[in-house]
Design a protein around this motif. Sequence first.
Motif, PDB file in Angstrom:
ATOM      1  N   LEU A 175      10.876 -25.557 -35.476  1.00 25.34           N
ATOM      2  CA  LEU A 175       9.635 -26.337 -35.480  1.00 25.34           C
ATOM      3  C   LEU A 175       8.749 -25.942 -36.657  1.00 25.34           C
ATOM      4  O   LEU A 175       8.153 -26.806 -37.308  1.00 25.34           O
ATOM      5  CB  LEU A 175       8.886 -26.155 -34.159  1.00 25.34           C
ATOM      6  N   ARG A 176       8.662 -24.660 -36.943  1.00 21.24           N
ATOM      7  CA  ARG A 176       7.843 -24.202 -38.079  1.00 21.24           C
ATOM      8  C   ARG A 176       8.402 -24.735 -39.403  1.00 21.24           C
ATOM      9  O   ARG A 176       7.648 -25.178 -40.265  1.00 21.24           O
ATOM     10  CB  ARG A 176       7.764 -22.678 -38.104  1.00 21.24           C
ATOM     11  N   ASP A 177       9.727 -24.684 -39.551  1.00 23.52           N
ATOM     12  CA  ASP A 177      10.344 -25.219 -40.766  1.00 23.52           C
ATOM     13  C   ASP A 177      10.024 -26.701 -40.920  1.00 23.52           C
ATOM     14  O   ASP A 177       9.652 -27.160 -42.012  1.00 23.52           O
ATOM     15  CB  ASP A 177      11.864 -25.027 -40.742  1.00 23.52           C
ATOM     16  N   ALA A 178      10.167 -27.456 -39.832  1.00 23.45           N
ATOM     17  CA  ALA A 178       9.904 -28.901 -39.885  1.00 23.45           C
ATOM     18  C   ALA A 178       8.435 -29.172 -40.174  1.00 23.45           C
ATOM     19  O   ALA A 178       8.102 -30.074 -40.950  1.00 23.45           O
ATOM     20  CB  ALA A 178      10.321 -29.559 -38.567  1.00 23.45           C
TER      21      ALA A 178
ATOM     22  N   LEU B  37      13.902 -22.181 -31.472  1.00 23.87           N
ATOM     23  CA  LEU B  37      13.144 -23.430 -31.484  1.00 23.87           C
ATOM     24  C   LEU B  37      11.857 -23.275 -32.286  1.00 23.87           C
ATOM     25  O   LEU B  37      11.497 -24.151 -33.082  1.00 23.87           O
ATOM     26  CB  LEU B  37      12.836 -23.885 -30.054  1.00 23.87           C
ATOM     27  N   ASP B  38      11.164 -22.167 -32.097  1.00 26.09           N
ATOM     28  CA  ASP B  38       9.932 -21.911 -32.840  1.00 26.09           C
ATOM     29  C   ASP B  38      10.206 -21.937 -34.345  1.00 26.09           C
ATOM     30  O   ASP B  38       9.459 -22.563 -35.109  1.00 26.09           O
ATOM     31  CB  ASP B  38       9.350 -20.564 -32.418  1.00 26.09           C
ATOM     32  N   SER B  39      11.297 -21.304 -34.754  1.00 26.21           N
ATOM     33  CA  SER B  39      11.656 -21.275 -36.171  1.00 26.21           C
ATOM     34  C   SER B  39      11.930 -22.684 -36.705  1.00 26.21           C
ATOM     35  O   SER B  39      11.456 -23.054 -37.789  1.00 26.21           O
ATOM     36  CB  SER B  39      12.876 -20.379 -36.364  1.00 26.21           C
TER      37      SER B  39
ATOM     38  N   LEU C 111      11.589 -35.042 -34.119  1.00 27.92           N
ATOM     39  CA  LEU C 111      12.527 -34.890 -35.234  1.00 27.92           C
ATOM     40  C   LEU C 111      13.428 -33.662 -35.038  1.00 27.92           C
ATOM     41  O   LEU C 111      14.637 -33.725 -35.257  1.00 27.92           O
ATOM     42  CB  LEU C 111      11.776 -34.793 -36.560  1.00 27.92           C
ATOM     43  N   VAL C 112      12.836 -32.556 -34.616  1.00 29.93           N
ATOM     44  CA  VAL C 112      13.635 -31.348 -34.376  1.00 29.93           C
ATOM     45  C   VAL C 112      14.597 -31.590 -33.220  1.00 29.93           C
ATOM     46  O   VAL C 112      15.776 -31.213 -33.289  1.00 29.93           O
ATOM     47  CB  VAL C 112      12.721 -30.123 -34.127  1.00 29.93           C
ATOM     48  N   ALA C 113      14.134 -32.229 -32.154  1.00 25.38           N
ATOM     49  CA  ALA C 113      15.012 -32.514 -31.011  1.00 25.38           C
ATOM     50  C   ALA C 113      16.178 -33.402 -31.438  1.00 25.38           C
ATOM     51  O   ALA C 113      17.321 -33.161 -31.037  1.00 25.38           O
ATOM     52  CB  ALA C 113      14.219 -33.172 -29.881  1.00 25.38           C
ATOM     53  N   LEU C 114      15.903 -34.416 -32.248  1.00 19.75           N
ATOM     54  CA  LEU C 114      16.971 -35.292 -32.718  1.00 19.75           C
ATOM     55  C   LEU C 114      17.965 -34.536 -33.599  1.00 19.75           C
ATOM     56  O   LEU C 114      19.174 -34.728 -33.489  1.00 19.75           O
ATOM     57  CB  LEU C 114      16.392 -36.484 -33.482  1.00 19.75           C
ATOM     58  N   ASN C 115      17.461 -33.676 -34.463  1.00 17.75           N
ATOM     59  CA  ASN C 115      18.354 -32.882 -35.317  1.00 17.75           C
ATOM     60  C   ASN C 115      19.222 -31.947 -34.488  1.00 17.75           C
ATOM     61  O   ASN C 115      20.425 -31.826 -34.752  1.00 17.75           O
ATOM     62  CB  ASN C 115      17.538 -32.071 -36.340  1.00 17.75           C
ATOM     63  N   LEU C 116      18.652 -31.323 -33.466  1.00 13.44           N
ATOM     64  CA  LEU C 116      19.435 -30.432 -32.609  1.00 13.44           C
ATOM     65  C   LEU C 116      20.476 -31.224 -31.815  1.00 13.44           C
ATOM     66  O   LEU C 116      21.622 -30.791 -31.676  1.00 13.44           O
ATOM     67  CB  LEU C 116      18.515 -29.648 -31.674  1.00 13.44           C
ATOM     68  N   ALA C 117      20.083 -32.390 -31.321  1.00 17.74           N
ATOM     69  CA  ALA C 117      21.035 -33.240 -30.576  1.00 17.74           C
ATOM     70  C   ALA C 117      22.179 -33.663 -31.490  1.00 17.74           C
ATOM     71  O   ALA C 117      23.354 -33.638 -31.101  1.00 17.74           O
ATOM     72  CB  ALA C 117      20.323 -34.461 -30.006  1.00 17.74           C
TER      73      ALA C 117
END
Length: 70
Positions: A42-45, A38-40, A60-66
Amino acid sequence: AERMSQAQPTAVNILDREFLIACTPEERDALIASAAFLDSRLRDARNQARGATLDRIAVLVALNLAHELL
């Protein structure tokens, strides 16, 4: 019968913030790996969306993972 392992607080770091998450000893390695993943992400985003708020980046990260899970 064996008793289930007791949950214990485990420290994980995400975007340079420490979070204490309760988990059993059996779950600890998976929690640490999940936090690092998750840290990775989030850092990329954050690097791609400079100027975006942390809330927006997290959503945005949560939506991409979902989306990937579905």
